[in-house]
Design a protein around this motif. Structure first.
Motif, mmCIF file in Angstrom:
data_model
loop_
_atom_site.group_PDB
_atom_site.id
_atom_site.type_symbol
_atom_site.label_atom_id
_atom_site.label_comp_id
_atom_site.label_asym_id
_atom_site.label_seq_id
_atom_site.Cartn_x
_atom_site.Cartn_y
_atom_site.Cartn_z
ATOM 1 N N LEU A 1 61.395 82.701 9.777
ATOM 2 C CA LEU A 1 61.258 83.333 8.473
ATOM 3 C C LEU A 1 60.831 82.298 7.431
ATOM 4 N N LYS A 2 59.730 82.604 6.763
ATOM 5 C CA LYS A 2 59.240 81.702 5.718
ATOM 6 C C LYS A 2 59.887 82.066 4.390
ATOM 7 N N GLU A 3 59.905 81.109 3.502
ATOM 8 C CA GLU A 3 60.583 81.316 2.224
ATOM 9 C C GLU A 3 59.981 82.488 1.444
ATOM 10 N N GLU A 4 58.664 82.665 1.537
ATOM 11 C CA GLU A 4 58.025 83.744 0.788
ATOM 12 C C GLU A 4 58.365 85.118 1.361
ATOM 13 N N SER A 5 58.947 85.138 2.562
ATOM 14 C CA SER A 5 59.341 86.403 3.181
ATOM 15 C C SER A 5 60.758 86.816 2.810
ATOM 16 N N VAL A 6 61.500 85.919 2.195
ATOM 17 C CA VAL A 6 62.879 86.211 1.823
ATOM 18 C C VAL A 6 62.887 87.035 0.540
ATOM 19 N N PRO A 7 63.582 88.172 0.522
ATOM 20 C CA PRO A 7 63.628 89.002 -0.692
ATOM 21 C C PRO A 7 64.152 88.213 -1.887
ATOM 22 N N ASP A 8 63.661 88.557 -3.062
ATOM 23 C CA ASP A 8 64.094 87.878 -4.285
ATOM 24 C C ASP A 8 65.599 87.963 -4.454
ATOM 25 N N GLU A 9 66.166 86.835 -4.883
ATOM 26 C CA GLU A 9 67.591 86.736 -5.181
ATOM 27 C C GLU A 9 68.483 87.037 -3.971
ATOM 28 N N LYS A 10 67.952 86.804 -2.765
ATOM 29 C CA LYS A 10 68.727 87.019 -1.549
ATOM 30 C C LYS A 10 68.799 85.729 -0.752
ATOM 31 N N GLU A 11 69.914 85.551 -0.053
ATOM 32 C CA GLU A 11 70.011 84.449 0.886
ATOM 33 C C GLU A 11 69.199 84.799 2.131
ATOM 34 N N LYS A 12 68.795 83.778 2.865
ATOM 35 C CA LYS A 12 67.946 83.995 4.036
ATOM 36 C C LYS A 12 68.568 84.967 5.025
ATOM 37 N N GLU A 13 69.851 84.828 5.292
ATOM 38 C CA GLU A 13 70.505 85.680 6.285
ATOM 39 C C GLU A 13 70.643 87.124 5.822
ATOM 40 N N GLU A 14 70.521 87.360 4.524
ATOM 41 C CA GLU A 14 70.594 88.720 4.011
ATOM 42 C C GLU A 14 69.300 89.489 4.265
ATOM 43 N N THR A 15 68.247 88.780 4.637
ATOM 44 C CA THR A 15 66.945 89.399 4.840
ATOM 45 C C THR A 15 66.994 90.510 5.873
ATOM 46 N N TRP A 16 67.762 90.306 6.930
ATOM 47 C CA TRP A 16 67.748 91.272 8.036
ATOM 48 C C TRP A 16 68.347 92.610 7.610
ATOM 49 N N ALA A 17 69.419 92.572 6.837
ATOM 50 C CA ALA A 17 70.007 93.814 6.337
ATOM 51 C C ALA A 17 69.032 94.533 5.407
ATOM 52 N N VAL A 18 68.320 93.771 4.609
ATOM 53 C CA VAL A 18 67.324 94.356 3.703
ATOM 54 C C VAL A 18 66.205 95.006 4.517
ATOM 55 N N ARG A 19 65.756 94.312 5.547
ATOM 56 C CA ARG A 19 64.667 94.860 6.367
ATOM 57 C C ARG A 19 65.112 96.097 7.142
ATOM 58 N N TYR A 20 66.322 96.101 7.612
ATOM 59 C CA TYR A 20 66.829 97.303 8.279
ATOM 60 C C TYR A 20 66.760 98.499 7.326
ATOM 61 N N ARG A 21 67.208 98.293 6.102
ATOM 62 C CA ARG A 21 67.163 99.383 5.129
ATOM 63 C C ARG A 21 65.729 99.808 4.843
ATOM 64 N N GLN A 22 64.835 98.836 4.706
ATOM 65 C CA GLN A 22 63.435 99.151 4.431
ATOM 66 C C GLN A 22 62.792 99.908 5.585
ATOM 67 N N ILE A 23 63.110 99.502 6.803
ATOM 68 C CA ILE A 23 62.573 100.194 7.980
ATOM 69 C C ILE A 23 63.097 101.620 8.049
ATOM 70 N N ASN A 24 64.382 101.804 7.778
ATOM 71 C CA ASN A 24 64.945 103.155 7.762
ATOM 72 C C ASN A 24 64.270 104.016 6.694
ATOM 73 N N ASP A 25 64.046 103.429 5.515
ATOM 74 C CA ASP A 25 63.368 104.160 4.444
ATOM 75 C C ASP A 25 61.933 104.507 4.841
ATOM 76 N N PHE A 26 61.262 103.570 5.483
ATOM 77 C CA PHE A 26 59.890 103.773 5.936
ATOM 78 C C PHE A 26 59.818 104.903 6.954
ATOM 79 N N GLU A 27 60.738 104.930 7.894
ATOM 80 C CA GLU A 27 60.741 105.977 8.915
ATOM 81 C C GLU A 27 61.153 107.327 8.332
ATOM 82 N N ARG A 28 62.036 107.313 7.354
ATOM 83 C CA ARG A 28 62.374 108.564 6.666
ATOM 84 C C ARG A 28 61.137 109.100 5.930
#
Length: 288
Positions: free
Chosen positions: A138-165
């Motif tokens: 994971l590159k720094e530019e891929s990390v969501p704003d104001e999030k720690e690196k490890e928080e990225t995966w939870a954010v992406r899970y939510r985004q993927i769920n929203d995308f599929e919905r």
């Protein structure tokens, strides 16, 4: 077949070790090859023709697994039987330089089916919560704003769920298959590819390198399944050590999805029916 047995409910917290990569069932390989799978595929072909003719809805099929688990073979033995005009298949590899300059879902949009099509994603947007996590890519530019690196995966899970919905709410069903294969079975399949000259082209040295991270992959797969199997876009866990039985499950799940959509051949208007009758008589009376 009760395909719901392989469907993961959205509110269930699973342990992947509780799911066997193979299972005892009542079907012989001969019965699967000569009767059950051909009959299931015939039904799938008919329903797919209707979907393609109606052009009202589409289906996104996600195939996710470790190497040699059977994704390519499922495409060859099942989906290749369908009419090509109503089928779109995309295989995803490591993101290109151009793709890395966009958001991680950008390249998925180009692979989505049109209405009347089944779009097959051989690997998918889920690669972006798997490989970068295993290899810390994971590159720094891929990390969501104001999030720690490890928080990225939870954010992406939510985004993927929203995308599929979003897809399902706009008329595109999302059907996801996870090929659950044992480490022993993968070893046997990789050795067959390596030792058989006719299968050498299927082998990549990276397959063996990735195998070193087997346990990490299993942990991440489990996390992925628990966070992204939803009521509107559920995962199905396949006992992938049994290739033919897994293909039968896939075809039956697809049939169930299409039966729910219930596509119909478009009906011709009365005006065009009269015109059609006129042209039928014109051709029938034409001199050779």
């Amino acid at each position: 077949m009760n395909v719901n047995k392989y469907r993961i409910e959205g509110n269930k917290q699973l342990k992947l070790r509780d799911y066997s990569p193979s299972e005892k069932h009542d079907y012989s390989e001969k019965e699967l090859l000569e009767k059950l799978i051909p009959e299931s595929i015939d039904r799938l072909k008919e329903l797919h023709w209707r979907l393609h003719a109606e052009e009202k809805k589409g289906i996104v099929v996600v195939l996710q697994a470790m190497d040699a688990a059977g994704k390519d073979e499922a495409i060859s033995y099942i989906f290749s039987n369908l009419t090509a005009q109503g089928l779109k298949t995309t295989s995803f590899q490591k993101p290109s330089d151009s793709e890395q300059k966009h958001d991680y879902l950008w390249r998925i949009h180009k692979a989505l089916p049109a209405r009347g099509q089944i779009g097959i994603l051989n690997r998918s947007h889920y690669e972006e919560v798997i490989a970068p996590r295993v290899h810390d890519l994971l590159k720094e530019e891929s990390v969501p704003d104001e999030k720690e690196k490890e928080e990225t995966w939870a954010v992406r899970y939510r985004q993927i769920n929203d995308f599929e919905r979003y897809l399902t709410e706009n008329g595109f069903e999302v059907v996801k298959f996870f090929f659950h294969m044992s480490k022993k079975e993968q070893k046997e399949r990789l050795l067959e590819r390596m030792k058989n000259p006719k299968k050498n082209w299927e082998f990549s040295f990276s397959d063996v390198e990735e195998r070193k991270h087997w346990d990490s992959y299993q942990d991440i797969f489990e996390d992925m399944l628990n966070h992204t199997s939803t009521e509107y876009a559920p995962w199905h866990i396949l006992p992938a050590d049994d290739e033919w039985y897994s293909r039968y499950i896939i075809s039956e799940v697809m049939n169930k999805c299409l039966e729910k959509i219930d596509p119909q051949f478009p009906e011709i208007s009365q005006e065009n029916k009269e015109k059609l009758d006129k042209y039928i008589k014109l051709l029938e009376n034409e001199e050779n």
